[in-house]
Motif scaffolding. Sequence first.
Motif, PDB file in Angstrom:
ATOM      1  N   HIS A 105       0.863  -1.172   0.065  1.00  0.00           N
ATOM      2  CA  HIS A 105       0.035  -0.060   0.088  1.00  0.00           C
ATOM      3  C   HIS A 105       0.966   1.348  -0.226  1.00  0.00           C
ATOM      4  O   HIS A 105       0.306   2.326   0.283  1.00  0.00           O
ATOM      5  CB  HIS A 105      -0.829   0.105   1.138  1.00  0.00           C
ATOM      6  CG  HIS A 105      -1.970  -1.038   1.240  1.00  0.00           C
ATOM      7  ND1 HIS A 105      -1.747  -2.364   1.534  1.00  0.00           N
ATOM      8  CD2 HIS A 105      -3.176  -0.910   0.788  1.00  0.00           C
ATOM      9  CE1 HIS A 105      -2.856  -3.018   1.367  1.00  0.00           C
ATOM     10  NE2 HIS A 105      -3.625  -2.265   0.767  1.00  0.00           N
ATOM     11  N   ASP A 106       2.162   1.117  -0.452  1.00  0.00           N
ATOM     12  CA  ASP A 106       3.141   2.219  -0.472  1.00  0.00           C
ATOM     13  C   ASP A 106       3.455   2.936   0.989  1.00  0.00           C
ATOM     14  O   ASP A 106       3.337   4.116   0.916  1.00  0.00           O
ATOM     15  CB  ASP A 106       2.565   3.201  -1.596  1.00  0.00           C
ATOM     16  CG  ASP A 106       2.606   2.594  -3.019  1.00  0.00           C
ATOM     17  OD1 ASP A 106       3.646   1.805  -3.390  1.00  0.00           O
ATOM     18  OD2 ASP A 106       1.727   3.100  -3.676  1.00  0.00           O
ATOM     19  N   LEU A 107       3.200   2.183   1.872  1.00  0.00           N
ATOM     20  CA  LEU A 107       3.458   2.785   3.250  1.00  0.00           C
ATOM     21  C   LEU A 107       5.062   2.180   3.684  1.00  0.00           C
ATOM     22  O   LEU A 107       5.286   0.982   3.394  1.00  0.00           O
ATOM     23  CB  LEU A 107       2.629   2.343   4.080  1.00  0.00           C
ATOM     24  CG  LEU A 107       1.095   3.051   4.015  1.00  0.00           C
ATOM     25  CD1 LEU A 107       0.145   2.477   5.122  1.00  0.00           C
ATOM     26  CD2 LEU A 107       1.038   4.438   3.887  1.00  0.00           C
ATOM     27  N   GLU A 108       5.729   2.937   4.640  1.00  0.00           N
ATOM     28  CA  GLU A 108       6.909   2.405   5.170  1.00  0.00           C
ATOM     29  C   GLU A 108       6.932   2.016   6.408  1.00  0.00           C
ATOM     30  O   GLU A 108       5.869   2.660   7.319  1.00  0.00           O
ATOM     31  CB  GLU A 108       8.117   3.532   4.642  1.00  0.00           C
ATOM     32  CG  GLU A 108       8.295   3.857   3.488  1.00  0.00           C
ATOM     33  CD  GLU A 108       9.086   5.035   3.289  1.00  0.00           C
ATOM     34  OE1 GLU A 108      10.243   4.912   3.599  1.00  0.00           O
ATOM     35  OE2 GLU A 108       8.672   6.277   3.082  1.00  0.00           O
ATOM     36  N   LEU A 109       7.698   1.362   7.106  1.00  0.00           N
ATOM     37  CA  LEU A 109       7.789   1.179   8.461  1.00  0.00           C
ATOM     38  C   LEU A 109       9.142   1.568   9.073  1.00  0.00           C
ATOM     39  O   LEU A 109      10.040   1.014   8.569  1.00  0.00           O
ATOM     40  CB  LEU A 109       7.463  -0.507   8.682  1.00  0.00           C
ATOM     41  CG  LEU A 109       7.503  -0.836  10.273  1.00  0.00           C
ATOM     42  CD1 LEU A 109       6.439  -0.109  11.022  1.00  0.00           C
ATOM     43  CD2 LEU A 109       7.531  -2.144  10.474  1.00  0.00           C
ATOM     44  N   PHE A 115       7.920   2.463  20.167  1.00  0.00           N
ATOM     45  CA  PHE A 115       6.941   2.445  18.937  1.00  0.00           C
ATOM     46  C   PHE A 115       7.689   2.523  17.654  1.00  0.00           C
ATOM     47  O   PHE A 115       8.798   2.929  17.534  1.00  0.00           O
ATOM     48  CB  PHE A 115       6.126   3.833  18.881  1.00  0.00           C
ATOM     49  CG  PHE A 115       5.377   3.987  20.116  1.00  0.00           C
ATOM     50  CD1 PHE A 115       4.095   3.390  20.371  1.00  0.00           C
ATOM     51  CD2 PHE A 115       5.564   4.813  21.317  1.00  0.00           C
ATOM     52  CE1 PHE A 115       3.280   3.608  21.514  1.00  0.00           C
ATOM     53  CE2 PHE A 115       5.316   4.956  22.504  1.00  0.00           C
ATOM     54  CZ  PHE A 115       3.745   4.297  22.531  1.00  0.00           C
ATOM     55  N   HIS A 116       6.890   1.945  16.611  1.00  0.00           N
ATOM     56  CA  HIS A 116       7.279   1.815  15.356  1.00  0.00           C
ATOM     57  C   HIS A 116       6.451   3.103  14.566  1.00  0.00           C
ATOM     58  O   HIS A 116       5.402   3.199  14.959  1.00  0.00           O
ATOM     59  CB  HIS A 116       7.071   0.693  14.630  1.00  0.00           C
ATOM     60  CG  HIS A 116       7.746  -0.682  15.157  1.00  0.00           C
ATOM     61  ND1 HIS A 116       9.184  -0.446  15.658  1.00  0.00           N
ATOM     62  CD2 HIS A 116       7.459  -1.946  15.365  1.00  0.00           C
ATOM     63  CE1 HIS A 116       9.354  -1.536  16.358  1.00  0.00           C
ATOM     64  NE2 HIS A 116       8.331  -2.624  15.932  1.00  0.00           N
ATOM     65  N   HIS A 117       7.016   3.533  13.417  1.00  0.00           N
ATOM     66  CA  HIS A 117       6.204   4.664  12.741  1.00  0.00           C
ATOM     67  C   HIS A 117       5.958   4.112  11.412  1.00  0.00           C
ATOM     68  O   HIS A 117       6.762   3.495  10.426  1.00  0.00           O
ATOM     69  CB  HIS A 117       6.816   5.935  12.774  1.00  0.00           C
ATOM     70  CG  HIS A 117       7.380   6.257  14.113  1.00  0.00           C
ATOM     71  ND1 HIS A 117       6.685   7.365  14.731  1.00  0.00           N
ATOM     72  CD2 HIS A 117       8.408   6.211  15.084  1.00  0.00           C
ATOM     73  CE1 HIS A 117       7.136   7.607  15.950  1.00  0.00           C
ATOM     74  NE2 HIS A 117       8.150   6.951  16.247  1.00  0.00           N
ATOM     75  N   VAL A 118       4.630   4.350  10.851  1.00  0.00           N
ATOM     76  CA  VAL A 118       4.336   4.052   9.712  1.00  0.00           C
ATOM     77  C   VAL A 118       3.524   5.282   8.917  1.00  0.00           C
ATOM     78  O   VAL A 118       2.940   6.195   9.459  1.00  0.00           O
ATOM     79  CB  VAL A 118       3.034   3.076   9.748  1.00  0.00           C
ATOM     80  CG1 VAL A 118       2.354   2.817   8.552  1.00  0.00           C
ATOM     81  CG2 VAL A 118       3.388   1.733  10.659  1.00  0.00           C
ATOM     82  N   GLY A 119       3.985   5.615   7.800  1.00  0.00           N
ATOM     83  CA  GLY A 119       3.689   6.632   6.629  1.00  0.00           C
ATOM     84  C   GLY A 119       4.007   6.245   5.226  1.00  0.00           C
ATOM     85  O   GLY A 119       4.946   5.338   5.128  1.00  0.00           O
ATOM     86  N   SER A 120       4.324   7.058   4.538  1.00  0.00           N
ATOM     87  CA  SER A 120       4.391   6.954   3.132  1.00  0.00           C
ATOM     88  C   SER A 120       5.701   7.888   2.714  1.00  0.00           C
ATOM     89  O   SER A 120       6.270   7.582   1.464  1.00  0.00           O
ATOM     90  CB  SER A 120       3.334   7.410   1.991  1.00  0.00           C
ATOM     91  OG  SER A 120       2.915   8.795   2.463  1.00  0.00           O
ATOM     92  N   ASN A 121       6.131   8.595   3.737  1.00  0.00           N
ATOM     93  CA  ASN A 121       7.583   9.432   3.109  1.00  0.00           C
ATOM     94  C   ASN A 121       8.333   9.514   4.518  1.00  0.00           C
ATOM     95  O   ASN A 121       8.488  10.780   4.949  1.00  0.00           O
ATOM     96  CB  ASN A 121       7.137  10.522   2.318  1.00  0.00           C
ATOM     97  CG  ASN A 121       8.366  10.998   1.748  1.00  0.00           C
ATOM     98  OD1 ASN A 121       9.487  10.807   1.952  1.00  0.00           O
ATOM     99  ND2 ASN A 121       8.111  11.667   0.547  1.00  0.00           N
ATOM    100  N   LEU A 122       8.724   8.532   5.138  1.00  0.00           N
ATOM    101  CA  LEU A 122       9.509   8.750   6.474  1.00  0.00           C
ATOM    102  C   LEU A 122      11.025   8.591   6.228  1.00  0.00           C
ATOM    103  O   LEU A 122      11.303   7.206   6.150  1.00  0.00           O
ATOM    104  CB  LEU A 122       8.857   7.668   7.276  1.00  0.00           C
ATOM    105  CG  LEU A 122       7.272   7.663   7.622  1.00  0.00           C
ATOM    106  CD1 LEU A 122       7.118   6.641   8.545  1.00  0.00           C
ATOM    107  CD2 LEU A 122       6.943   8.824   8.039  1.00  0.00           C
ATOM    108  N   ASN A 123      11.526   9.548   6.011  1.00  0.00           N
ATOM    109  CA  ASN A 123      13.129   9.451   5.798  1.00  0.00           C
ATOM    110  C   ASN A 123      13.736  10.915   6.248  1.00  0.00           C
ATOM    111  O   ASN A 123      13.412  11.839   5.311  1.00  0.00           O
ATOM    112  CB  ASN A 123      13.340   9.179   4.339  1.00  0.00           C
ATOM    113  CG  ASN A 123      14.733   8.894   4.101  1.00  0.00           C
ATOM    114  OD1 ASN A 123      15.648   9.745   4.277  1.00  0.00           O
ATOM    115  ND2 ASN A 123      15.179   7.705   3.809  1.00  0.00           N
TER     116      ASN A 123
END
Length: 272
Positions: free
Chosen positions: A169-173, A179-187
Amino acid sequence: MNWLIVTDLDGTLLDDDYLHAQAAQALDTIAATYPDALTALVSSKTPAEMIELAGRCSSDPVLIFENGSGMAWREHVLCRPGSERQEGYEIEVFGRPYAEVVATLRSLRFQHDYPFRGFSDMTPCEIASLTGLSHSGSDKARQRVGSEPVQFTGSDQELSAFRASLAEHDLELVLGGRFHHVGSNLNKGRAVARLWRLLRFQFGIHARTLACGDAPNDLEMMERADHAIVFPARGGGYLEPENPNTQRAPVAGPSAWLEAVSEVLEHNDQAA
């Protein structure tokens, strides 16, 4: 502008005492001593959390929030409008909005029964008990715009399957401690590079970069920088960025940060 200073917050500029007033004083000292430097705060924190800290500063740092999912700035610092405004800051989100991230997570949990809970599932009191934040701080931590912290309680195999489902689904972990973080542009590194290119395009500035951090999600921005300062990890030891111009700070916190940053800037300004 001679320098772009980018710094992580927790475990770097801030220690476990969360001394915001002292951190703001350290930032303002650097701004007063090096008026041609611009500082960017780079964190997993939300815009609301970071604006609270930046509001104590007279130097108006740029804010890269939620692990690089977006950026906030004062209009006089960067001459461009954002897609929205919050407390006098222009805000731009680089990836998918928070509502879409949460909707996808809930759909995946329903389909695969992944064992996790996100901030959107928790009350401010629950977040406070898990993070040590105040009730007010927990409320600001829930005001997310581009990423969701999740507490995953499954096995490593389940976590790998979860990561694969997110990728579909084009999401990153981004892996973290509690906590882990989930989103689409995490860098963080990509977001800092975007800011650097923006400064060069708008102002013709080819600024030298100094990056400060302590955790794996800080590694890329430290490796891309001209100079790096590594702060000790919470579990002990130091990251080893592939950057020949790297030095170590003995501890985290405003005083150690100010001393380490001042040393790098003074030494390299004299050498320039």
